[in-house]
Design an enzyme around this catalytic site. Structure first.
Site, short mmCIF file in Angstrom:
data_model
loop_
_atom_site.label_atom_id
_atom_site.label_comp_id
_atom_site.label_asym_id
_atom_site.label_seq_id
_atom_site.Cartn_x
_atom_site.Cartn_y
_atom_site.Cartn_z
N ALA A 238 19.45 -16.55 -10.46
CA ALA A 238 18.03 -16.91 -10.54
C ALA A 238 17.26 -16.09 -11.43
O ALA A 238 17.76 -15.21 -12.34
CB ALA A 238 17.50 -16.67 -9.18
N HIS A 239 15.78 -16.31 -11.67
CA HIS A 239 15.11 -15.62 -12.71
C HIS A 239 14.82 -14.41 -12.43
O HIS A 239 14.89 -13.90 -11.17
CB HIS A 239 13.89 -16.36 -12.53
#
Length: 341
Positions: A238-239
């Site tokens: 994920a980011h």
């Protein structure tokens, strides 16, 4: 098909040759399937009994196993590492033609180094920089202003979004997506408001990423994958995740946003790791681990209940569900005993 004299192979592998150095080696195979022309390897002494039936022309082994050899042998300290290196020498993976396919679409402002290969129907957008000997497979997309370092290879249908940086000598397998939007939203009285993801993905040198893996771009800061990291198939990163140098991530792992993983870690397959926390260097998480809290000490960590027959598992699950009640009852008994004393 590649071929090499056993003596030349021994020299390249820094191995001690025992037997005929003029034997021609044409491939690497397992002990069970090897035939004439193959070289195989033995990692565990328990396989010594199979040497008599092995048809390989040569076997890589340790000094302790040499008395059991029935063929030519290459003696090394680490047979498995030597296997990796000789497989590279005898690799049969098709090499791309060093040309630009007529159907490739390359913006005039893109910069291509020497010996770059771009496959059919690939798209290279404006401002892209491709280093020397970069290979872009068929159907790939490389977005605006992205940079790919020398010697890196994208297999077919890889998608690289805009402003992504990929280091030198990286390998990215098919259908992987680098730089898609992270999962960022704000809630306005029940309605989700998208937060534009303005960061990038920065990938170091010598990174390998498996097929169908997704690495999201950062929300504001960057998602960073360190040098020498290896990531298996079907992982979700994920980011704003940061993965330290030389960490290994097995298949199906899910990492939530803003997680920071240290160097030399090993994350077992299908593990799930919470976000907004840190895992220190040299941590091993075994398969299907569920990591909900930071890890501050190196070591091996596990979670979950290993496979059991269903009837046994049902009893175990029932005990786990009632553990709080049992704890309260035990404390009550302890209080009574203490009062009697």
């Amino acid at each position: 098909m590649p071929s090499i004299r056993l003596a030349d192979l021994a020299e390249q592998l820094d191995a001690e040759l025992h037997g005929d150095g003029d034997i021609v080696i044409t491939g690497v195979a397992s002990m069970q399937s090897a035939t004439t022309g193959h070289i195989t390897f033995m990692v565990n002494p328990k396989y010594r009994e199979h040497l008599g039936l092995c048809q390989a022309s040569a076997v890589v082994m340790t000094q302790d196993d040499l008395p059991f050899a029935k063929s030519a042998a290459l003696v090394v300290k680490n047979p498995y590492l030597t296997y990796a290196r000789m497989a590279q020498i005898l690799d049969t993976t098709p090499q791309p033609a060093q040309n630009i396919a007529p159907s490739a679409v390359i913006d005039a402002t893109a910069t291509l180094g020497s010996n770059v290969s771009v496959g059919a129907n690939a798209v290279i957008e404006s401002g892209v920089q491709l280093g020397d000997n970069v290979v872009i497979g068929a159907g790939c997309f490389v977005g605006k202003n992205s940079k790919i370092g020398a010697g890196s290879r994208l297999w077919a249908n890889v998608t690289i979004y805009h402003d992504i940086q990929i280091g030198e000598n990286c390998l990215i397998q098919s259908s992987t997506v680098i730089g898609a939007d992270g999962f960022g939203y704000a809630n306005d009285r029940g309605n989700w408001v998208k937060i534009p993801q303005l960061g990038r993905v920065i990938i170091g040198d010598r990174v390998e990423i498996g097929a169908c893996t997704t690495i999201d771009r950062g929300a504001l800061d960057d998602t960073v994958i360190g040098n020498g990291v290896i990531i298996d198939n079907q992982c979700q990163i994920a980011h704003n995740v940061v993965i330290g140098d030389n960490t290994a991530v097995a298949g199906g792992v899910i990492m939530a946003g803003s997680l920071k993983i240290g160097r030399y870690c090993m994350i077992g397959g299908a593990s799930v790791i919470n976000g907004h926390m840190e895992i220190c260097d040299k941590v091993t998480v075994t398969g299907m681990g569920m990591v909900m809290r930071p890890i501050t000490e190196p070591g091996v960590y596990s979670s979950g209940i290993p496979l059991q027959p269903n009837k046994v598992w049902r009893k175990t699950a029932a005990l786990v569900m009632n553990i709080d009640d049992m704890s309260k009852r035990l404390k009550a008994i302890e209080r009574k005993v203490n009062q009697q004393d």
